[in-house]
Design a protein around this motif. Sequence first.
Motif, short mmCIF file in Angstrom:
data_model
loop_
_atom_site.label_atom_id
_atom_site.label_comp_id
_atom_site.label_asym_id
_atom_site.label_seq_id
_atom_site.Cartn_x
_atom_site.Cartn_y
_atom_site.Cartn_z
N PRO A 1 16.60 5.77 0.53
CA PRO A 1 16.30 4.29 0.56
C PRO A 1 15.59 3.71 1.67
O PRO A 1 15.14 4.66 2.72
N CYS A 2 14.87 2.60 1.41
CA CYS A 2 13.89 2.02 2.63
C CYS A 2 14.59 0.58 2.60
O CYS A 2 14.71 0.24 1.41
N LEU A 3 14.49 -0.07 3.74
CA LEU A 3 15.13 -1.45 4.03
C LEU A 3 13.92 -2.32 3.27
O LEU A 3 14.26 -3.35 2.84
N GLY B 1 0.78 -1.25 0.22
CA GLY B 1 -0.08 -0.03 -0.02
C GLY B 1 0.87 1.15 0.00
O GLY B 1 0.50 2.53 0.39
N TYR B 2 1.89 1.22 -0.77
CA TYR B 2 2.83 2.60 -0.69
C TYR B 2 2.28 3.51 -1.52
O TYR B 2 1.86 3.34 -2.38
N VAL B 3 2.62 4.95 -0.93
CA VAL B 3 1.89 5.81 -1.59
C VAL B 3 3.03 6.94 -1.30
O VAL B 3 3.80 7.12 -0.45
N ALA C 1 14.22 4.32 -4.09
CA ALA C 1 14.03 5.31 -3.25
C ALA C 1 12.76 5.68 -2.89
O ALA C 1 11.86 5.66 -3.94
N VAL C 2 12.25 5.79 -1.74
CA VAL C 2 10.78 6.30 -1.18
C VAL C 2 10.99 7.62 -0.95
O VAL C 2 11.87 8.18 -0.53
N HIS C 3 9.58 8.30 -1.24
CA HIS C 3 9.65 9.61 -0.73
C HIS C 3 9.37 9.75 0.83
O HIS C 3 8.82 9.12 1.41
FE1 SF4 Z 1 7.06 2.05 4.26
FE2 SF4 Z 1 9.70 2.31 3.76
FE3 SF4 Z 1 8.35 4.35 4.06
FE4 SF4 Z 1 8.81 2.94 6.19
S1 SF4 Z 1 10.11 4.15 5.02
S2 SF4 Z 1 6.83 3.68 5.67
S3 SF4 Z 1 8.80 0.77 5.54
S4 SF4 Z 1 8.07 2.78 2.58
#
Ligand code: SF4
Length: 111
Positions: free
Chosen positions: A89-91, A51-53, A97-99
């Motif tokens: 980055p997110c593990l 459910g990533y946004v 890469a995530v926002h």
């Molecule tokens: Fe999800 Fe990664 Fe964001 Fe944490 S950093 S909420 S695990 S996408």
Amino acid sequence: MSSNDLTGFSRRRFFVRAAAVAIASGLRPAPALAADLPHLAETDPAAQALGYVDDTGRVPPGKYPKHQAGQECDRCNLYQGAAGAQWGPCLIFPSKAVHAGGWCSAYTPKR
Ligand code: SF4
């Protein structure tokens, strides 16, 4: 529960356990590589499974009961971005890469 639900559930458990192992082992993305990572697309199957946004304000109301206002990637224990960076980055999502203002259902508050 349909087989698709089971697949999604198993996938989520796999990602969360992989992240837990990474944290326990002290694994961190190399800083030089972190800036070059492609951005995680919300349409990515792994992103959809959790459910990533890109914007925590767009989490569908009621779909994830544990989601609360103020929860966002840069406040998550699994986020590895530099302070003030827009993406990091997110593990849970290796090689992407995530926002910083994003969210997914694996959100774990920083201790
Ligand atoms: Fe999800 Fe990664 Fe964001 Fe944490 S950093 S909420 S695990 S996408």
